[in-house]
Design a protein around this motif. Sequence first.
Motif, PDB file in Angstrom:
ATOM      1  N   GLU A 137       0.842  -1.203   0.000  1.00 28.75           N
ATOM      2  CA  GLU A 137       0.000   0.000   0.000  1.00 28.75           C
ATOM      3  C   GLU A 137       0.879   1.256   0.000  1.00 28.75           C
ATOM      4  OE1 GLU A 137      -3.568   1.158  -0.689  1.00 28.75           O
ATOM      5  OE2 GLU A 137      -3.512  -0.865   0.155  1.00 28.75           O
ATOM      6  N   ILE A 138       1.966   1.196   0.772  1.00 32.54           N
ATOM      7  CA  ILE A 138       2.909   2.320   0.815  1.00 32.54           C
ATOM      8  C   ILE A 138       3.512   2.539  -0.579  1.00 32.54           C
ATOM      9  CG2 ILE A 138       5.163   3.053   1.708  1.00 32.54           C
ATOM     10  CD1 ILE A 138       4.397   1.694   4.359  1.00 32.54           C
ATOM     11  N   ALA A 139       3.893   1.437  -1.234  1.00 34.55           N
ATOM     12  CA  ALA A 139       4.440   1.558  -2.593  1.00 34.55           C
ATOM     13  C   ALA A 139       3.411   2.190  -3.519  1.00 34.55           C
ATOM     14  CB  ALA A 139       4.855   0.182  -3.108  1.00 34.55           C
ATOM     15  N   GLY A 140       2.135   1.937  -3.233  1.00 36.99           N
ATOM     16  CA  GLY A 140       1.064   2.513  -4.037  1.00 36.99           C
ATOM     17  C   GLY A 140       0.949   4.014  -3.897  1.00 36.99           C
ATOM     18  N   TYR A 182       7.791   3.331   8.826  1.00 30.38           N
ATOM     19  CA  TYR A 182       6.471   3.072   9.424  1.00 30.38           C
ATOM     20  C   TYR A 182       6.075   4.208  10.373  1.00 30.38           C
ATOM     21  CZ  TYR A 182       3.532   0.741  13.012  1.00 30.38           C
ATOM     22  OH  TYR A 182       2.576   0.420  13.926  1.00 30.38           O
ATOM     23  N   GLN A 183       7.059   4.631  11.221  1.00 36.26           N
ATOM     24  CA  GLN A 183       6.787   5.693  12.180  1.00 36.26           C
ATOM     25  C   GLN A 183       6.639   7.037  11.468  1.00 36.26           C
ATOM     26  OE1 GLN A 183       6.030   5.348  15.198  1.00 36.26           O
ATOM     27  NE2 GLN A 183       6.087   7.441  15.974  1.00 36.26           N
ATOM     28  N   LEU A 184       7.476   7.260  10.444  1.00 35.53           N
ATOM     29  CA  LEU A 184       7.425   8.516   9.685  1.00 35.53           C
ATOM     30  C   LEU A 184       6.038   8.691   9.070  1.00 35.53           C
ATOM     31  CD1 LEU A 184       9.301  10.847   8.694  1.00 35.53           C
ATOM     32  CD2 LEU A 184       9.594   9.543   6.584  1.00 35.53           C
ATOM     33  N   LEU A 185       5.462   7.587   8.591  1.00 32.10           N
ATOM     34  CA  LEU A 185       4.146   7.649   7.946  1.00 32.10           C
ATOM     35  C   LEU A 185       3.042   8.026   8.931  1.00 32.10           C
ATOM     36  CD1 LEU A 185       4.495   4.651   5.545  1.00 32.10           C
ATOM     37  CD2 LEU A 185       3.769   6.937   4.876  1.00 32.10           C
ATOM     38  N   LYS A 186       3.304   7.812  10.234  1.00 32.94           N
ATOM     39  CA  LYS A 186       2.314   8.227  11.237  1.00 32.94           C
ATOM     40  C   LYS A 186       2.362   9.737  11.441  1.00 32.94           C
ATOM     41  CE  LYS A 186       2.438   4.185  14.294  1.00 32.94           C
ATOM     42  NZ  LYS A 186       2.808   3.833  15.678  1.00 32.94           N
ATOM     43  N   LEU A 187       3.551  10.337  11.161  1.00 31.55           N
ATOM     44  CA  LEU A 187       3.772  11.730  11.537  1.00 31.55           C
ATOM     45  C   LEU A 187       3.557  12.714  10.389  1.00 31.55           C
ATOM     46  CD1 LEU A 187       7.078  11.169  13.565  1.00 31.55           C
ATOM     47  CD2 LEU A 187       4.758  11.338  14.463  1.00 31.55           C
ATOM     48  N   VAL A 188       3.798  12.276   9.160  1.00 29.57           N
ATOM     49  CA  VAL A 188       3.734  13.211   8.028  1.00 29.57           C
ATOM     50  C   VAL A 188       2.720  12.701   7.004  1.00 29.57           C
ATOM     51  CG1 VAL A 188       6.147  13.933   8.299  1.00 29.57           C
ATOM     52  CG2 VAL A 188       5.599  12.008   6.813  1.00 29.57           C
ATOM     53  N   ALA A 205      10.197  10.842   0.926  1.00 28.66           N
ATOM     54  CA  ALA A 205      11.410  11.140   1.700  1.00 28.66           C
ATOM     55  C   ALA A 205      12.357   9.930   1.767  1.00 28.66           C
ATOM     56  CB  ALA A 205      11.031  11.625   3.100  1.00 28.66           C
ATOM     57  N   PRO A 206      11.883   8.725   2.131  1.00 25.70           N
ATOM     58  CA  PRO A 206      12.821   7.589   2.169  1.00 25.70           C
ATOM     59  C   PRO A 206      13.392   7.237   0.788  1.00 25.70           C
ATOM     60  CG  PRO A 206      10.811   7.066   3.356  1.00 25.70           C
ATOM     61  CD  PRO A 206      10.558   8.346   2.651  1.00 25.70           C
ATOM     62  N   VAL A 207      12.541   7.359  -0.249  1.00 28.64           N
ATOM     63  CA  VAL A 207      13.037   7.049  -1.601  1.00 28.64           C
ATOM     64  C   VAL A 207      14.146   8.036  -1.976  1.00 28.64           C
ATOM     65  CG1 VAL A 207      12.422   6.962  -4.053  1.00 28.64           C
ATOM     66  CG2 VAL A 207      10.877   5.987  -2.350  1.00 28.64           C
ATOM     67  N   ALA A 208      13.902   9.335  -1.687  1.00 29.11           N
ATOM     68  CA  ALA A 208      14.905  10.360  -2.004  1.00 29.11           C
ATOM     69  C   ALA A 208      16.185  10.102  -1.208  1.00 29.11           C
ATOM     70  CB  ALA A 208      14.344  11.740  -1.675  1.00 29.11           C
ATOM     71  N   LEU A 209      16.022   9.723   0.050  1.00 34.29           N
ATOM     72  CA  LEU A 209      17.186   9.468   0.896  1.00 34.29           C
ATOM     73  C   LEU A 209      18.029   8.326   0.331  1.00 34.29           C
ATOM     74  CD1 LEU A 209      18.698   9.994   3.561  1.00 34.29           C
ATOM     75  CD2 LEU A 209      17.261   8.239   4.596  1.00 34.29           C
ATOM     76  N   VAL A 210      17.364   7.250  -0.071  1.00 33.15           N
ATOM     77  CA  VAL A 210      18.086   6.103  -0.637  1.00 33.15           C
ATOM     78  C   VAL A 210      18.812   6.523  -1.917  1.00 33.15           C
ATOM     79  CG1 VAL A 210      17.764   3.869  -1.764  1.00 33.15           C
ATOM     80  CG2 VAL A 210      16.638   4.334   0.407  1.00 33.15           C
ATOM     81  N   MET A 211      18.149   7.329  -2.749  1.00 33.96           N
ATOM     82  CA  MET A 211      18.788   7.789  -3.991  1.00 33.96           C
ATOM     83  C   MET A 211      20.023   8.628  -3.681  1.00 33.96           C
ATOM     84  SD  MET A 211      17.094   6.288  -6.178  1.00 33.96           S
ATOM     85  CE  MET A 211      17.968   6.880  -7.605  1.00 33.96           C
ATOM     86  N   VAL A 232      20.732   9.494  13.920  1.00 33.96           N
ATOM     87  CA  VAL A 232      19.984   9.739  15.161  1.00 33.96           C
ATOM     88  C   VAL A 232      18.492   9.788  14.850  1.00 33.96           C
ATOM     89  CG1 VAL A 232      19.534  11.431  16.981  1.00 33.96           C
ATOM     90  CG2 VAL A 232      21.890  10.885  16.346  1.00 33.96           C
ATOM     91  N   ALA A 233      18.142  10.494  13.755  1.00 33.26           N
ATOM     92  CA  ALA A 233      16.721  10.594  13.383  1.00 33.26           C
ATOM     93  C   ALA A 233      16.133   9.214  13.121  1.00 33.26           C
ATOM     94  CB  ALA A 233      16.568  11.482  12.147  1.00 33.26           C
ATOM     95  N   MET A 234      16.881   8.389  12.398  1.00 38.41           N
ATOM     96  CA  MET A 234      16.380   7.042  12.086  1.00 38.41           C
ATOM     97  C   MET A 234      16.280   6.193  13.350  1.00 38.41           C
ATOM     98  SD  MET A 234      18.030   6.076   8.417  1.00 38.41           S
ATOM     99  CE  MET A 234      17.089   4.580   8.300  1.00 38.41           C
ATOM    100  N   ALA A 235      17.260   6.355  14.244  1.00 38.39           N
ATOM    101  CA  ALA A 235      17.233   5.586  15.491  1.00 38.39           C
ATOM    102  C   ALA A 235      16.016   5.980  16.331  1.00 38.39           C
ATOM    103  CB  ALA A 235      18.528   5.806  16.276  1.00 38.39           C
ATOM    104  N   VAL A 236      15.744   7.291  16.395  1.00 40.76           N
ATOM    105  CA  VAL A 236      14.605   7.764  17.192  1.00 40.76           C
ATOM    106  C   VAL A 236      13.295   7.264  16.575  1.00 40.76           C
ATOM    107  CG1 VAL A 236      13.315   9.835  17.866  1.00 40.76           C
ATOM    108  CG2 VAL A 236      15.802   9.775  18.119  1.00 40.76           C
TER     109      VAL A 236
END
Lengths: 165, 361
Positions: B162-165, B298-304, B312-318, B349-353
């Motif tokens: 669903e996220i990929a969607g 998963y947590q990021l999707l709850k917040l934004v 954001a994660p796709v851009a980060l990986v790129m 740190v952001a990813m760990a939190v």
Amino acid sequence: MARIEDSGGTATPQLQVGTPGAGGLGRRRFVRYLLGFSIVSSLAMIVTPIVGFLIPTRTASGTEGGRVLAGTLDALPVGSGAVVAVGAKPAVVVNTTAGIKAYSAICTHLGCIVAWDGPANTIVCPCHDGRFNPTTGAVVSGPPPAPLTPLTTAVEGNDIYIVTG
Amino acid sequence: MTAGAKSEEGPGGVLGWVENRLHLAPFIGALLHVRIPANAKTFYLGGITLFLFGIQVVTGTLLALYYSPTPEAAYESVLSITSDVQFGWLIRSVHHWAANLMLLFLVLHLLRIFVQAAYKYPREITWIVGGGLLLITIGFGFTGYLLPWDQRAYWATVVGTEIAGDVPVIGSSLLLLLRGGAEVSEATLARFFGIHVLVLPLLLGGLVALHLLFVHQQGLANPSRAEARPGRVTAPQPPDKLKPFFPDYILDEVIAWYAVLAGLVILASLFPAGLEPKADPLVTPEHIKPEWYFLAVYQLLKLVPETVGVVAPVALVMIIVLLPLLDRNEEIRPRRRPIALGLALVLLVAMAVLTYFGGRV
């Protein structure tokens, strides 16, 4: 490494264990044995679970104990027979004049599935025309080397059951 | 033949028999007898990751012998592997833990390369291929997760696809492509199984071969000196102190592999891979969570908003994969790269939190 010390202060040369001719286990050879042992035991440690994993479990293709409904007396009058599935294995059920009889339907010759031949009143294997007596399971003619394996049956009311396990 | 003549000709016995026909000695010599900087500190992370991949190939092949990739049989076959087959629990648990450790060591390897700036000239392509290996490994985790067909597997895949969607523009097509239909179904399981056991292993094997070829061609990076660039005039420097790759480095590497293997068996024995109730497409269980490496997303999707949480994660990986092309600073000493290391630290740190809060029930 241990060495044989010269105790007398004479001109006897020091003998290192492992020096050719000293008769002991050489250091190089000892390390080689140790390395060989380590490699063999490591391989054994890895191969044991793999081989164990590959050996099929005994219950993998078997059926659990219990009763399987094989048919009804209405559908199987005297003088008729049918091949039914008992778990994953086939069984042949015949209503003979001596009562309900059931056998493993796997031919003892080369593993084909036998069938009921009503007109000839025998159980027949279609592969090599082996024929079995429906009352005893014994070989009547053809190449099968042994009789069909008998199965236990039970009749309750109109229902015919094959008892396994 | 005299003893002296024999030693000049190479090994006798079976090895000699093969060598006389194939003449492999120069090839193997060229692979093994290279020298590496004496001060190279790899912490064996890349080699351990490769070792764990080897374990995945062996245990995965074994599991595939008993596994049935259909919704009717998948769960029962995994249950049977775990409880009926000899050592089945061990093979499955080792596969489970090696998957987690493989990703962990891959990320640690990436961080080591980043801190030592080994992705800079001339090793940019090696890093980018390594980025591909990271993506494939994540793909392994995502596709393998569905295979047990239990509640956790099923619903994590529903949410994951669903996220990929939600990816802009191509999202709906991507969702359909991943699931092989509108819902997570038999088609999805067949697809994920095929990708997991055929497509990704071939891709990973090919890219690993390329990665190792590049490493072999370029040698290990010296962490205390940047590579001389062609056409640049630099002050003459004393030659690097070198040490043999074989047997010195390889021996240490094998010892590290043994330690990892021991850790793996201990983890698999103390915390064997579990199995939840069979997948039920009509009942979503409470507190469904993905694997630890997806918890931050998963947590990021709850917040934004969803689009941001996906983009954001796709851009980060790129950015990570293309880092050598973006970071043009030639400096390799960590203390002289405060911005790059500072940004990486903030990101970690952001990813760990996010992971921590994502993991809390």
